[in-house]
Motif scaffolding. Structure first.
Motif, PDB file in Angstrom:
ATOM      1  N   PRO A  53       0.816  -1.085  -0.053  1.00  0.00           N
ATOM      2  CA  PRO A  53       0.113  -0.013  -0.019  1.00  0.00           C
ATOM      3  C   PRO A  53       1.009   1.033   0.244  1.00  0.00           C
ATOM      4  CG  PRO A  53      -1.038  -1.479   1.620  1.00  0.00           C
ATOM      5  CD  PRO A  53       0.674  -2.177   1.200  1.00  0.00           C
ATOM      6  N   ALA A  54       1.817   1.355   0.783  1.00  0.00           N
ATOM      7  CA  ALA A  54       2.891   2.460   0.820  1.00  0.00           C
ATOM      8  C   ALA A  54       3.753   2.811  -0.491  1.00  0.00           C
ATOM      9  CB  ALA A  54       3.993   2.367   1.827  1.00  0.00           C
ATOM     10  N   THR A  55       3.855   1.870  -1.481  1.00  0.00           N
ATOM     11  CA  THR A  55       4.588   2.101  -2.369  1.00  0.00           C
ATOM     12  C   THR A  55       3.650   2.342  -3.614  1.00  0.00           C
ATOM     13  OG1 THR A  55       4.995  -0.329  -2.745  1.00  0.00           O
ATOM     14  CG2 THR A  55       6.783   0.760  -1.809  1.00  0.00           C
ATOM     15  N   LYS A  56       2.473   1.593  -3.470  1.00  0.00           N
ATOM     16  CA  LYS A  56       1.401   1.601  -4.352  1.00  0.00           C
ATOM     17  C   LYS A  56       1.016   3.302  -4.369  1.00  0.00           C
ATOM     18  CE  LYS A  56      -3.013   0.542  -6.236  1.00  0.00           C
ATOM     19  NZ  LYS A  56      -4.229  -0.649  -6.399  1.00  0.00           N
ATOM     20  N   ALA A  57       0.996   3.807  -3.069  1.00  0.00           N
ATOM     21  CA  ALA A  57       0.460   5.174  -3.043  1.00  0.00           C
ATOM     22  C   ALA A  57       1.531   6.160  -3.572  1.00  0.00           C
ATOM     23  CB  ALA A  57       0.221   5.650  -1.501  1.00  0.00           C
ATOM     24  N   VAL A  58       2.695   5.996  -3.664  1.00  0.00           N
ATOM     25  CA  VAL A  58       3.674   6.652  -4.295  1.00  0.00           C
ATOM     26  C   VAL A  58       3.332   6.514  -6.015  1.00  0.00           C
ATOM     27  CG1 VAL A  58       6.182   6.774  -5.305  1.00  0.00           C
ATOM     28  CG2 VAL A  58       5.415   6.034  -2.611  1.00  0.00           C
ATOM     29  N   LEU A  59       3.109   5.297  -6.247  1.00  0.00           N
ATOM     30  CA  LEU A  59       2.836   5.129  -7.883  1.00  0.00           C
ATOM     31  C   LEU A  59       1.515   5.985  -8.284  1.00  0.00           C
ATOM     32  CD1 LEU A  59       3.780   1.539  -8.686  1.00  0.00           C
ATOM     33  CD2 LEU A  59       5.124   3.593  -8.746  1.00  0.00           C
ATOM     34  N   VAL A  60       0.654   5.890  -7.337  1.00  0.00           N
ATOM     35  CA  VAL A  60      -0.797   6.695  -7.612  1.00  0.00           C
ATOM     36  C   VAL A  60      -0.446   7.993  -7.739  1.00  0.00           C
ATOM     37  CG1 VAL A  60      -2.983   7.219  -6.640  1.00  0.00           C
ATOM     38  CG2 VAL A  60      -2.172   4.710  -6.692  1.00  0.00           C
ATOM     39  N   LYS A  61       0.353   8.627  -6.954  1.00  0.00           N
ATOM     40  CA  LYS A  61       0.642  10.014  -6.825  1.00  0.00           C
ATOM     41  C   LYS A  61       1.430  10.445  -8.178  1.00  0.00           C
ATOM     42  CE  LYS A  61       4.053  11.721  -4.035  1.00  0.00           C
ATOM     43  NZ  LYS A  61       4.860  12.799  -4.570  1.00  0.00           N
ATOM     44  N   ASP A  62       2.472   9.681  -8.281  1.00  0.00           N
ATOM     45  CA  ASP A  62       3.583  10.077  -9.493  1.00  0.00           C
ATOM     46  C   ASP A  62       3.184   9.789 -10.902  1.00  0.00           C
ATOM     47  OD1 ASP A  62       4.969  11.282  -7.409  1.00  0.00           O
ATOM     48  OD2 ASP A  62       6.287   9.457  -7.169  1.00  0.00           O
TER      49      ASP A  62
ATOM     50  N   ALA B 141       7.116   2.770 -22.568  1.00  0.00           N
ATOM     51  CA  ALA B 141       6.254   4.231 -22.107  1.00  0.00           C
ATOM     52  C   ALA B 141       7.138   5.404 -21.714  1.00  0.00           C
ATOM     53  CB  ALA B 141       5.420   3.879 -20.841  1.00  0.00           C
ATOM     54  N   ALA B 142       8.177   5.824 -22.667  1.00  0.00           N
ATOM     55  CA  ALA B 142       9.050   6.891 -22.594  1.00  0.00           C
ATOM     56  C   ALA B 142       8.413   7.973 -22.537  1.00  0.00           C
ATOM     57  CB  ALA B 142       9.924   6.725 -23.918  1.00  0.00           C
ATOM     58  N   ASP B 143       7.304   8.256 -23.002  1.00  0.00           N
ATOM     59  CA  ASP B 143       6.596   9.665 -22.889  1.00  0.00           C
ATOM     60  C   ASP B 143       6.023   9.776 -21.343  1.00  0.00           C
ATOM     61  OD1 ASP B 143       4.777   7.438 -23.488  1.00  0.00           O
ATOM     62  OD2 ASP B 143       3.260   8.935 -24.113  1.00  0.00           O
ATOM     63  N   THR B 144       5.692   8.848 -20.687  1.00  0.00           N
ATOM     64  CA  THR B 144       5.349   8.757 -19.201  1.00  0.00           C
ATOM     65  C   THR B 144       6.217   8.781 -18.416  1.00  0.00           C
ATOM     66  OG1 THR B 144       2.932   7.612 -20.004  1.00  0.00           O
ATOM     67  CG2 THR B 144       3.542   7.636 -17.881  1.00  0.00           C
ATOM     68  N   LEU B 145       7.103   7.694 -18.547  1.00  0.00           N
ATOM     69  CA  LEU B 145       8.143   7.317 -17.661  1.00  0.00           C
ATOM     70  C   LEU B 145       9.584   7.741 -18.179  1.00  0.00           C
ATOM     71  CD1 LEU B 145       7.434   3.519 -16.932  1.00  0.00           C
ATOM     72  CD2 LEU B 145       6.714   5.527 -15.349  1.00  0.00           C
ATOM     73  N   THR B 146       9.586   9.395 -17.866  1.00  0.00           N
ATOM     74  CA  THR B 146      10.863   9.843 -18.372  1.00  0.00           C
ATOM     75  C   THR B 146      11.754   9.614 -17.224  1.00  0.00           C
ATOM     76  OG1 THR B 146      10.206  11.895 -17.296  1.00  0.00           O
ATOM     77  CG2 THR B 146       9.419  11.600 -19.659  1.00  0.00           C
ATOM     78  N   ASP B 147      13.170   9.918 -17.464  1.00  0.00           N
ATOM     79  CA  ASP B 147      14.134   9.950 -16.389  1.00  0.00           C
ATOM     80  C   ASP B 147      13.781  10.854 -15.295  1.00  0.00           C
ATOM     81  OD1 ASP B 147      15.628   8.200 -17.914  1.00  0.00           O
ATOM     82  OD2 ASP B 147      16.948   9.697 -18.859  1.00  0.00           O
ATOM     83  N   ASP B 148      13.115  11.838 -15.366  1.00  0.00           N
ATOM     84  CA  ASP B 148      12.907  12.900 -14.401  1.00  0.00           C
ATOM     85  C   ASP B 148      11.684  12.244 -13.476  1.00  0.00           C
ATOM     86  OD1 ASP B 148      14.805  14.771 -15.161  1.00  0.00           O
ATOM     87  OD2 ASP B 148      13.371  15.758 -16.423  1.00  0.00           O
ATOM     88  N   VAL B 149      10.626  11.530 -14.197  1.00  0.00           N
ATOM     89  CA  VAL B 149       9.501  10.977 -13.648  1.00  0.00           C
ATOM     90  C   VAL B 149      10.048   9.921 -12.595  1.00  0.00           C
ATOM     91  CG1 VAL B 149       7.534   9.487 -13.895  1.00  0.00           C
ATOM     92  CG2 VAL B 149       7.840  11.581 -15.220  1.00  0.00           C
ATOM     93  N   LEU B 150      10.827   9.061 -13.250  1.00  0.00           N
ATOM     94  CA  LEU B 150      11.453   7.804 -12.356  1.00  0.00           C
ATOM     95  C   LEU B 150      12.632   8.203 -11.150  1.00  0.00           C
ATOM     96  CD1 LEU B 150      12.589   5.282 -15.366  1.00  0.00           C
ATOM     97  CD2 LEU B 150      10.696   5.476 -13.780  1.00  0.00           C
ATOM     98  N   ALA B 151      13.191   9.551 -11.471  1.00  0.00           N
ATOM     99  CA  ALA B 151      13.968   9.878 -10.413  1.00  0.00           C
ATOM    100  C   ALA B 151      12.949  10.527  -9.238  1.00  0.00           C
ATOM    101  CB  ALA B 151      14.826  11.338 -10.841  1.00  0.00           C
TER     102      ALA B 151
END
Length: 114
Positions: free
Chosen positions: A57-66, A91-101
């Motif tokens: 649940p804690a890590t899923k909340a991070v994904l839901v937020k980001d 999914a390079a347009d969604t998961l950019t390096d900045d988003v992953l960081a």
């Protein structure tokens, strides 16, 4: 003359001994023992499978937020065994390096599950 030469050599030897001893005595203090390396985060976009992130649940909340669109994607279950870094290729347009960081920074604040 021999006496003067002997005194000169003796004085030279003493001075040589002092000049060699001084650097050793004036040496900087021993460096502090290196601290233990920082523990690796419990979760990351490069090493943690998406399924593990979704099941906690804690890590899923991070994904839901980001990356809410990724979490709500009906095909996300097909990627449960992959990492976000691996999915980035699709999914390079969604998961950019900045988003992953950003996700990694948020995941670093989540303690490991027990």
């Amino acid at each position: 003359m021999k006496s003067n030469m002997r005194q000169f050599l003796l004085a030279g030897a003493c001075l040589a001994g002092i000049s060699v001893a001084l650097p050793a005595q004036a040496a900087s203090p021993a460096p502090a023992a290196p601290s233990a390396p920082a523990a690796a985060p419990a979760y990351s976009t490069a090493t943690t499978p998406i399924g593990d992130l979704l099941d906690n649940p804690a890590t899923k909340a991070v994904l839901v937020k980001d990356v809410p669109a990724l979490v709500s994607n009906p095909q996300i279950d097909m990627a449960r065994g992959m990492t976000l870094k691996q999915v980035q290729a699709y999914a390079a347009d969604t998961l950019t390096d900045d988003v992953l960081a950003k996700i990694d920074a948020d995941l670093a604040r989540v303690p490991a599950a027990k």
